[in-house]
Design a protein around this motif. Structure first.
Motif, PDB file in Angstrom:
ATOM      1  N   LEU A   1     -30.944  35.255 -30.951  1.00  0.00           N
ATOM      2  CA  LEU A   1     -32.219  35.011 -30.277  1.00  0.00           C
ATOM      3  C   LEU A   1     -33.289  35.766 -31.053  1.00  0.00           C
ATOM      4  N   LYS A   2     -34.325  35.058 -31.487  1.00  0.00           N
ATOM      5  CA  LYS A   2     -35.371  35.727 -32.253  1.00  0.00           C
ATOM      6  C   LYS A   2     -36.695  34.989 -32.075  1.00  0.00           C
ATOM      7  N   TYR A   3     -37.728  35.749 -31.766  1.00  0.00           N
ATOM      8  CA  TYR A   3     -39.066  35.213 -31.514  1.00  0.00           C
ATOM      9  C   TYR A   3     -39.009  34.132 -30.431  1.00  0.00           C
ATOM     10  N   ILE A   4     -38.707  34.593 -29.232  1.00  0.00           N
ATOM     11  CA  ILE A   4     -38.598  33.708 -28.072  1.00  0.00           C
ATOM     12  C   ILE A   4     -39.410  34.297 -26.921  1.00  0.00           C
ATOM     13  N   ARG A   5     -40.119  33.449 -26.221  1.00  0.00           N
ATOM     14  CA  ARG A   5     -40.838  33.856 -25.011  1.00  0.00           C
ATOM     15  C   ARG A   5     -40.343  33.021 -23.835  1.00  0.00           C
ATOM     16  N   LEU A   6     -39.948  33.721 -22.759  1.00  0.00           N
ATOM     17  CA  LEU A   6     -39.500  33.053 -21.536  1.00  0.00           C
ATOM     18  C   LEU A   6     -40.506  33.354 -20.431  1.00  0.00           C
ATOM     19  N   GLU A   7     -40.987  32.310 -19.771  1.00  0.00           N
ATOM     20  CA  GLU A   7     -42.040  32.458 -18.771  1.00  0.00           C
ATOM     21  C   GLU A   7     -41.578  31.937 -17.412  1.00  0.00           C
TER      22      GLU A   7
ATOM     23  N   TYR B   1     -42.064  36.908 -19.371  1.00  0.00           N
ATOM     24  CA  TYR B   1     -43.429  36.988 -18.869  1.00  0.00           C
ATOM     25  C   TYR B   1     -43.501  36.393 -17.464  1.00  0.00           C
ATOM     26  N   VAL B   2     -43.817  37.218 -16.489  1.00  0.00           N
ATOM     27  CA  VAL B   2     -44.010  36.826 -15.086  1.00  0.00           C
ATOM     28  C   VAL B   2     -42.731  36.203 -14.522  1.00  0.00           C
ATOM     29  N   GLY B   3     -41.860  37.057 -13.995  1.00  0.00           N
ATOM     30  CA  GLY B   3     -40.611  36.593 -13.406  1.00  0.00           C
ATOM     31  C   GLY B   3     -40.421  37.147 -12.011  1.00  0.00           C
ATOM     32  N   ALA B   4     -39.512  36.520 -11.249  1.00  0.00           N
ATOM     33  CA  ALA B   4     -39.294  36.920  -9.860  1.00  0.00           C
ATOM     34  C   ALA B   4     -38.092  37.838  -9.686  1.00  0.00           C
ATOM     35  N   ASP B   5     -37.366  38.143 -10.746  1.00  0.00           N
ATOM     36  CA  ASP B   5     -36.292  39.129 -10.660  1.00  0.00           C
ATOM     37  C   ASP B   5     -36.447  40.059 -11.863  1.00  0.00           C
ATOM     38  N   ASP B   6     -35.364  40.425 -12.532  1.00  0.00           N
ATOM     39  CA  ASP B   6     -35.466  41.330 -13.673  1.00  0.00           C
ATOM     40  C   ASP B   6     -35.917  40.575 -14.931  1.00  0.00           C
ATOM     41  N   GLY B   7     -36.451  41.345 -15.872  1.00  0.00           N
ATOM     42  CA  GLY B   7     -36.788  40.757 -17.164  1.00  0.00           C
ATOM     43  C   GLY B   7     -35.540  40.524 -17.988  1.00  0.00           C
ATOM     44  N   LEU B   8     -34.875  41.615 -18.391  1.00  0.00           N
ATOM     45  CA  LEU B   8     -33.590  41.557 -19.088  1.00  0.00           C
ATOM     46  C   LEU B   8     -32.584  42.358 -18.288  1.00  0.00           C
ATOM     47  N   GLU B   9     -31.400  41.780 -18.040  1.00  0.00           N
ATOM     48  CA  GLU B   9     -30.340  42.515 -17.347  1.00  0.00           C
ATOM     49  C   GLU B   9     -29.039  42.386 -18.130  1.00  0.00           C
ATOM     50  N   PHE B  10     -28.331  43.532 -18.215  1.00  0.00           N
ATOM     51  CA  PHE B  10     -27.084  43.614 -18.965  1.00  0.00           C
ATOM     52  C   PHE B  10     -25.942  43.888 -17.993  1.00  0.00           C
ATOM     53  N   PHE B  11     -24.989  42.974 -17.945  1.00  0.00           N
ATOM     54  CA  PHE B  11     -23.783  43.148 -17.142  1.00  0.00           C
ATOM     55  C   PHE B  11     -22.654  43.525 -18.102  1.00  0.00           C
ATOM     56  N   GLY B  12     -22.494  44.828 -18.339  1.00  0.00           N
ATOM     57  CA  GLY B  12     -21.510  45.268 -19.311  1.00  0.00           C
ATOM     58  C   GLY B  12     -21.864  44.779 -20.705  1.00  0.00           C
ATOM     59  N   GLY B  13     -20.863  44.791 -21.575  1.00  0.00           N
ATOM     60  CA  GLY B  13     -21.066  44.315 -22.931  1.00  0.00           C
ATOM     61  C   GLY B  13     -21.564  45.394 -23.869  1.00  0.00           C
ATOM     62  N   THR B  14     -21.773  44.997 -25.109  1.00  0.00           N
ATOM     63  CA  THR B  14     -22.129  45.923 -26.181  1.00  0.00           C
ATOM     64  C   THR B  14     -23.298  45.410 -27.013  1.00  0.00           C
ATOM     65  N   VAL B  15     -23.969  44.369 -26.557  1.00  0.00           N
ATOM     66  CA  VAL B  15     -25.042  43.754 -27.332  1.00  0.00           C
ATOM     67  C   VAL B  15     -26.173  44.750 -27.584  1.00  0.00           C
ATOM     68  N   ASN B  16     -26.740  44.687 -28.791  1.00  0.00           N
ATOM     69  CA  ASN B  16     -27.897  45.494 -29.163  1.00  0.00           C
ATOM     70  C   ASN B  16     -29.143  44.615 -29.145  1.00  0.00           C
ATOM     71  N   VAL B  17     -30.275  45.189 -28.746  1.00  0.00           N
ATOM     72  CA  VAL B  17     -31.526  44.429 -28.700  1.00  0.00           C
ATOM     73  C   VAL B  17     -32.643  45.267 -29.300  1.00  0.00           C
ATOM     74  N   ASP B  18     -33.669  44.585 -29.813  1.00  0.00           N
ATOM     75  CA  ASP B  18     -34.834  45.317 -30.314  1.00  0.00           C
ATOM     76  C   ASP B  18     -36.091  44.473 -30.156  1.00  0.00           C
ATOM     77  N   HIS B  19     -37.224  45.169 -30.064  1.00  0.00           N
ATOM     78  CA  HIS B  19     -38.538  44.536 -29.930  1.00  0.00           C
ATOM     79  C   HIS B  19     -38.558  43.560 -28.755  1.00  0.00           C
ATOM     80  N   CYS B  20     -38.357  44.119 -27.573  1.00  0.00           N
ATOM     81  CA  CYS B  20     -38.350  43.325 -26.343  1.00  0.00           C
ATOM     82  C   CYS B  20     -39.462  43.809 -25.425  1.00  0.00           C
ATOM     83  N   VAL B  21     -40.210  42.875 -24.853  1.00  0.00           N
ATOM     84  CA  VAL B  21     -41.321  43.216 -23.973  1.00  0.00           C
ATOM     85  C   VAL B  21     -41.202  42.409 -22.688  1.00  0.00           C
ATOM     86  N   VAL B  22     -41.325  43.110 -21.558  1.00  0.00           N
ATOM     87  CA  VAL B  22     -41.243  42.491 -20.238  1.00  0.00           C
ATOM     88  C   VAL B  22     -42.565  42.737 -19.517  1.00  0.00           C
TER      89      VAL B  22
END
Length: 388
Positions: free
Chosen positions: A159-165, A197-218
């Motif tokens: 996932l790279k350069y994506i906006r979810l509204e 951008y503008v959501g009714a629950d969490d922006g990003l949520e992690f249920f376990g796992g080992t994924v790394n993320v960078d440059h994320c804005v909520v």
């Protein structure tokens, strides 16, 4: 006379044609020729073979899009996906063994949005992997897809350069959708430059796992901006949370496991370079909320706009900070640390003894202030929707 008239007419027509070509060339050179209108295609259903959403095409998501192994969903730059306004859940789900390769660019991001341009307009993106969790094998809150396993390096795509509204559709109180839900997603997955951008629950949520993320804005997700549980142990770098809506809750809500604080593998992510600005609400008071047995290493954070910018709520979390298993350094909070554990050990004095930590810090809180920080200059790029 007839011959002469035909010659003149032919010459005049040629002159007009050449002028038209010249004008068209000038329009192209000056960038005034409008681009062709993008086509719109319907999208939805079960995907069992590789699928590509082609660049600069608009898609209308009319139902859930569920990608099953071993299919790969490829989304090219400039694609816009708009979820239909519906009472039924509409979402994108990537199951275990399937992949999503969604790569936009700074100037031409991928946009996932909704016809109903309010929080909760659609169900967001859900990715299920084979990485470990401390809840055993579980099922996603939306779509009921299996997740979890033993492959810490599992790869669910890019996932790279994506906006979810306008995400956050809720089936009920127990089945809610975030901007992106990472269910047991592994470190082989790449996640960079993502905005919810503008959501009714969490922006990003992690249920376990080992994924790394960078440059994320909520921005203005009305539950928590960032949330982890079930043993997430990845690394997150360059995170921004910005809240203006009074209903927004925590900037970060951090659990190991809400049912078993001692569950293993223990949640122990590493977070670096955070700028977190709350809504100033007297009801939704917490900034970074460390609880339910979580551990955390945080290096570099500014936290403002919450009466309680940093709280510690369970014994296991408190012990880990006191004995150095968890480390907070270069953390500036506009307020004071609050330890809710009876007989808690990690108090303000311990926090202030940490490298670069500060209470009652003066932290600039406008969007322009955040984007003006050199570490977060990427917020000025075209793919980000700014707060006005």
């Amino acid at each position: 006379m007839k011959t002469n008239f035909m010659k003149v007419s032919t010459w005049a027509m040629a002159l007009c044609a050449s002028m038209a070509v010249f004008t068209a060339c000038n329009d192209d050179e000056n960038g005034t020729t409008p681009p062709p209108a993008p086509s719109v295609e319907n999208l939805g259903g079960i995907v069992t073979e590789n699928m590509t959403l082609t660049a600069n095409t608009e898609y209308k998501l009319t139902s859930q899009l569920q990608v099953k192994a071993p299919a790969v969903l490829t989304i090219e730059e400039g694609v816009k996906i708009t979820a239909a306004d519906s009472e039924d859940p509409i979402y994108i789900l990537i199951e275990q063994g399937a992949k999503i390769n969604a790569v936009g660019t700074v100037e031409n991001p991928i946009v996932m949005t909704a016809e109903n341009k309010t929080a909760g307009g659609w169900g967001g993106l859900h990715i299920c992997g084979y990485a470990p969790t401390n809840a055993g094998s579980g099922f996603s809150e939306i779509g009921n897809a299996a997740y979890g396993g033993n492959d810490a390096n599992d790869n669910s795509g890019v996932l790279k350069y994506i906006r979810l509204e306008y995400t956050g559709f809720a089936l009920d109180d127990e089945h809610e959708s975030n901007g992106i839900s990472f269910y047991g997603v592994g470190a082989g997955t790449q996640v960079s430059y993502v905005q919810t951008y503008v959501g009714a629950d969490d922006g990003l949520e992690f249920f376990g796992g080992t994924v790394n993320v960078d440059h994320c804005v909520v921005v203005d997700c009305t539950d928590d901006s960032f949330d982890w549980t079930e043993g997430w142990s990845g690394t997150a770098t360059n995170l921004v949370a910005y809240q203006t809506d009074a209903s927004c809750d925590c900037l970060i809500e951090a659990d190991n496991n809400g049912d078993n604080f001692d569950a293993t593998p223990v949640a122990h992510p590493t977070l670096r370079n955070l700028y977190l600005v709350g809504n100033g609400s007297s009801e939704n008071k917490r900034g970074i909320r460390l609880r339910a047995g979580t551990r955390a290493n945080i290096d570099g954070a500014k936290v403002a706009g919450k009466p309680n910018p940093l709280t510690i709520e369970t014994t296991q979390t408190d012990d880990a900070l006191a004995n150095g298993t968890s480390v907070l350094k270069n953390v500036q909070i506009a307020g004071v640390l609050k330890n809710d554990v009876t007989g808690g050990k990690y108090l303000s004095a311990n926090f202030l003894a940490g490298q670069g930590n500060a209470e009652n810090a003066q932290i600039a809180t406008t969007w322009d202030d955040v984007a003006g920080d050199l570490s977060f200059a990427w917020l000025n790029d075209a793919w980000v929707t700014a707060v006005q």
